[in-house]
Design an enzyme around this catalytic site. Structure first.
Site, short mmCIF file in Angstrom:
data_model
loop_
_atom_site.label_atom_id
_atom_site.label_comp_id
_atom_site.label_asym_id
_atom_site.label_seq_id
_atom_site.Cartn_x
_atom_site.Cartn_y
_atom_site.Cartn_z
N LYS A 54 0.84 -1.21 0.00
CA LYS A 54 0.00 0.00 0.00
C LYS A 54 0.88 1.26 0.00
O LYS A 54 0.64 2.21 -0.75
CB LYS A 54 -0.94 -0.01 1.22
CG LYS A 54 -2.03 -1.09 1.10
CD LYS A 54 -2.79 -1.33 2.40
CE LYS A 54 -3.75 -2.51 2.24
NZ LYS A 54 -4.51 -2.85 3.46
N GLN A 98 -4.33 -1.78 9.84
CA GLN A 98 -4.29 -3.11 9.21
C GLN A 98 -4.80 -4.17 10.18
O GLN A 98 -4.38 -4.23 11.34
CB GLN A 98 -2.86 -3.43 8.74
CG GLN A 98 -2.73 -4.68 7.91
CD GLN A 98 -3.40 -4.60 6.54
OE1 GLN A 98 -3.60 -3.52 5.99
NE2 GLN A 98 -3.76 -5.74 5.98
N ASP A 121 -10.80 2.52 4.41
CA ASP A 121 -11.08 1.08 4.31
C ASP A 121 -12.58 0.82 4.20
O ASP A 121 -12.99 -0.29 3.85
CB ASP A 121 -10.57 0.36 5.58
CG ASP A 121 -9.28 -0.39 5.35
OD1 ASP A 121 -9.03 -0.81 4.20
OD2 ASP A 121 -8.52 -0.58 6.32
N1 GUN Z 1 -6.78 -7.17 6.45
C1 GUN Z 1 -7.13 -7.89 5.37
N2 GUN Z 1 -7.67 -7.07 4.42
C2 GUN Z 1 -7.63 -5.83 4.92
C3 GUN Z 1 -8.02 -4.55 4.40
O1 GUN Z 1 -8.54 -4.40 3.29
N3 GUN Z 1 -7.80 -3.50 5.23
C4 GUN Z 1 -7.26 -3.63 6.47
N4 GUN Z 1 -7.12 -2.55 7.20
N5 GUN Z 1 -6.90 -4.80 6.98
C5 GUN Z 1 -7.08 -5.88 6.19
#
Ligand code: GUN
Length: 294
Positions: A54, A98, A121
């Site tokens: 990211k 995350q 998100d």
């Molecule tokens: N863990 C697995 N997929 C995601 C996501 O799209 N965002 C976040 N913050 N954590 C995750």
């Protein structure tokens, strides 16, 4: 029948170059560029890889990014303070925490502490509620990436039977809502299947579009697939592979090698849904900045 490979990596690359162009224009006229912050707790291999990807995407397209890393021993209270600081930081347009978080931290509490206007998100109940109502909101990145991929490959969804395998709150549940609504892509008849579903093979075999999001490698076999069906594989399980430098590789929920000969279209793993998820997060971050009037 010829099978179409749904190339998420290439599609995400074109989305990112569109975003890079938009950012370059803003920069040229002296405007602010989007700034994404990512909070990473602990050393979970998957989470480290995703967050790094990211941050790298931000660099590629000219966004600013901040990576905030904390030890797995961080307390819930300390993490809530980190979230509060990001909510109040005018320089940050959007941020993510995350998941998964260590067991001693309540994920819902942390998610609910995020300012919905910075929740790129799309996990906050306000954004999920708006999504259900069809109101403008931040859509969760993986479902949004899947829908965008279907759109960019002009895959007909209207009137089709879509079976979603897995009812997680970040993929299965939201994608089933998004594809059932009156939109394009959308207008599907959706079945949300899960571990208690009876006659699962038959249910899957009745799908025109099958979205596998259960995290069980090779779960979907050729006898579960209707000839010509569109297969979206959301699985990203790490499996040992001594031939790889890292010692592992990603494996999807679909037995690609046998399903590819039956289906009409399929996403590979890696290079399918994963890159689209990141592209969607970047789209949300640009929108966050615009919505907050910068
Ligand atoms: N863990 C697995 N997929 C995601 C996501 O799209 N965002 C976040 N913050 N954590 C995750």
């Amino acid at each position: 029948m010829s099978m179409q490979l749904l190339d998420g990596k290439a599609t995400a690359a074109s989305i990112k170059s569109e975003l890079a162009e938009a950012v370059a224009k803003r920069k040229a006229s002296g405007m602010k560029v989007p700034h994404l912050a990512a909070v990473l707790i602990g050393e979970d291999g998957g989470s480290v890889t995703y967050v790094n990807a990211k941050v790298k995407s931000c660099e590629e397209i000219g966004f600013e990014s901040s990576l905030l890393r904390y030890d797995a021993s961080i307390t819930e209270e300390e993490l809530l303070k980190v979230v509060q600081d990001l909510n109040e930081n005018d320089q940050i347009d959007g941020f993510i925490v995350q998941l998964p978080l260590p067991a001693h931290i309540d994920e819902n509490k942390v998610t609910m502490a995020i300012d919905p206007s910075k929740d790129v998100d799309g996990f906050h109940p306000v954004n999920i509620g708006k999504m259900v109502l069809g109101l403008p909101c931040f859509l969760p990145a993986t479902p949004a990436g899947i829908v965008e991929l279907l759109k960019r490959y002009s895959i007909e969804t209207s009137g089709k039977h879509c079976v979603v395998l897995g009812r997680s709150t970040i993929v299965g549940t939201p994608v089933s809502i998004m594809l059932s609504r009156n939109s394009n892509p959308g207008n599907c008849t959706v079945t949300l299947a899960h571990s208690r579903t009876e006659n699962l093979k038959e249910v899957c075999k009745s799908a025109d579009i099958l979205i596998a999001a259960i995290g069980k490698p090779d779960f979907v076999t050729s006898d579960m697939v209707k000839p010509g069906a569109v297969i979206i594989d959301v699985g990203t399980t790490r499996v040992d592979d001594a031939t790889k430098k890292a010692g592992w590789r990603l494996k999807g929920d679909v037995k690609f090698d046998e399903v590819k000969d039956i289906c009409g279209a399929i996403t590979p793993v890696p290079g399918g849904v994963g890159p689209m998820t990141i592209a969607s997060l970047m789209i949300n971050t640009l929108r966050a900045m615009e919505l907050n009037g910068k």
